[in-house]
Scaffold this motif. Structure first.
Motif, PDB file in Angstrom:
ATOM      1  N   SER A   1      -6.263  -2.222   2.575  1.00  0.00           N
ATOM      2  CA  SER A   1      -6.419  -2.723   4.309  1.00  0.00           C
ATOM      3  C   SER A   1      -4.845  -2.675   4.637  1.00  0.00           C
ATOM      4  CB  SER A   1      -6.894  -4.353   4.126  1.00  0.00           C
ATOM      5  OG  SER A   1      -5.914  -5.082   3.470  1.00  0.00           O
ATOM      6  N   HIS A   2      -3.822  -2.855   3.598  1.00  0.00           N
ATOM      7  CA  HIS A   2      -2.244  -2.851   4.162  1.00  0.00           C
ATOM      8  C   HIS A   2      -2.173  -1.204   4.708  1.00  0.00           C
ATOM      9  CE1 HIS A   2       1.719  -3.648   4.458  1.00  0.00           C
ATOM     10  NE2 HIS A   2       2.106  -2.613   3.493  1.00  0.00           N
ATOM     11  N   ILE A   3      -2.694  -0.225   3.572  1.00  0.00           N
ATOM     12  CA  ILE A   3      -2.553   1.178   4.055  1.00  0.00           C
ATOM     13  C   ILE A   3      -3.289   1.637   5.435  1.00  0.00           C
ATOM     14  CG2 ILE A   3      -3.423   3.464   3.457  1.00  0.00           C
ATOM     15  CD1 ILE A   3      -2.790   2.737   0.405  1.00  0.00           C
ATOM     16  N   ALA A   4      -4.667   1.065   5.628  1.00  0.00           N
ATOM     17  CA  ALA A   4      -5.130   1.244   6.908  1.00  0.00           C
ATOM     18  C   ALA A   4      -4.330   0.924   7.967  1.00  0.00           C
ATOM     19  CB  ALA A   4      -6.494   0.764   6.908  1.00  0.00           C
ATOM     20  N   ALA A   5      -3.695  -0.593   8.025  1.00  0.00           N
ATOM     21  CA  ALA A   5      -2.850  -1.071   9.224  1.00  0.00           C
ATOM     22  C   ALA A   5      -1.848  -0.229   9.165  1.00  0.00           C
ATOM     23  CB  ALA A   5      -2.162  -2.513   8.653  1.00  0.00           C
ATOM     24  N   LEU A   6      -0.936   0.277   8.088  1.00  0.00           N
ATOM     25  CA  LEU A   6       0.010   1.139   8.377  1.00  0.00           C
ATOM     26  C   LEU A   6      -0.125   2.502   9.052  1.00  0.00           C
ATOM     27  CD1 LEU A   6       2.056   0.843   5.050  1.00  0.00           C
ATOM     28  CD2 LEU A   6       2.737  -0.129   7.135  1.00  0.00           C
ATOM     29  N   ARG A   7      -1.553   3.068   8.657  1.00  0.00           N
ATOM     30  CA  ARG A   7      -1.666   4.345   9.484  1.00  0.00           C
ATOM     31  C   ARG A   7      -2.019   4.103  10.850  1.00  0.00           C
ATOM     32  NH1 ARG A   7      -6.066   6.400   5.013  1.00  0.00           N
ATOM     33  NH2 ARG A   7      -4.454   7.609   3.764  1.00  0.00           N
TER      34      ARG A   7
END
Length: 143
Positions: free
Chosen positions: A36-42
């Motif tokens: 979820s953190h990676i998706a937010a960064l993307r």
């Protein structure tokens, strides 16, 4: 009475499964948070790229920053199309025209294509060359 080795082996297997489940649950939770953190960064990166694209489009249309108040002299305008037309009118290569101004031929090419803009000092040199005719330019180059 059951064999104590069988009971002990079963108990050890049960405890091992229980410990494994606990460890795997923690890893799953951490993995989910990372995803979820990676998706937010993307999403942030995409938003920033859109903003950068929008700003780069508008910066080309924005009027240039005003010259510092300490500099004297007339305000010079620059048109890439007219610059190229004047060079063609004189019948000079980009390198020769650059020699008259004091820059390289590559710089002249970039100015003509609109990829770069001359500085204020260079605009003064361009203005001086704009006043020349073919003969004057050829004589200046021959020196």
């Amino acid at each position: 009475m059951p064999n104590i080795a069988v009971v002990l082996k079963g108990e050890i297997a049960r405890l091992a499964r229980k410990e494994t489940r606990a460890e795997v649950a923690e890893l799953r939770k951490a993995s989910s948070q990372y995803r979820s953190h990676i998706a937010a960064l993307r999403r942030r990166i995409e938003a920033m790229e859109r903003q950068l694209k929008r700003l780069s489009k508008t910066s080309g249309r924005a009027k240039p920053a005003a010259e510092p108040a300490g500099e004297e002299g007339p305000q010079r305008r620059f048109s890439a199309k007219r610059f190229g037309a004047h060079r063609a009118k004189l019948g000079l290569s980009a390198a020769d025209y650059g020699k008259l101004i004091g820059v390289t031929g590559q710089t002249v090419y970039k100015w003509e294509s609109g990829k770069a803009r001359p500085r204020s000092g260079q605009l003064e040199a361009i203005a001086a060359v704009r006043g020349m005719g073919k003969r004057e330019a050829a004589a200046k180059l021959a020196e």
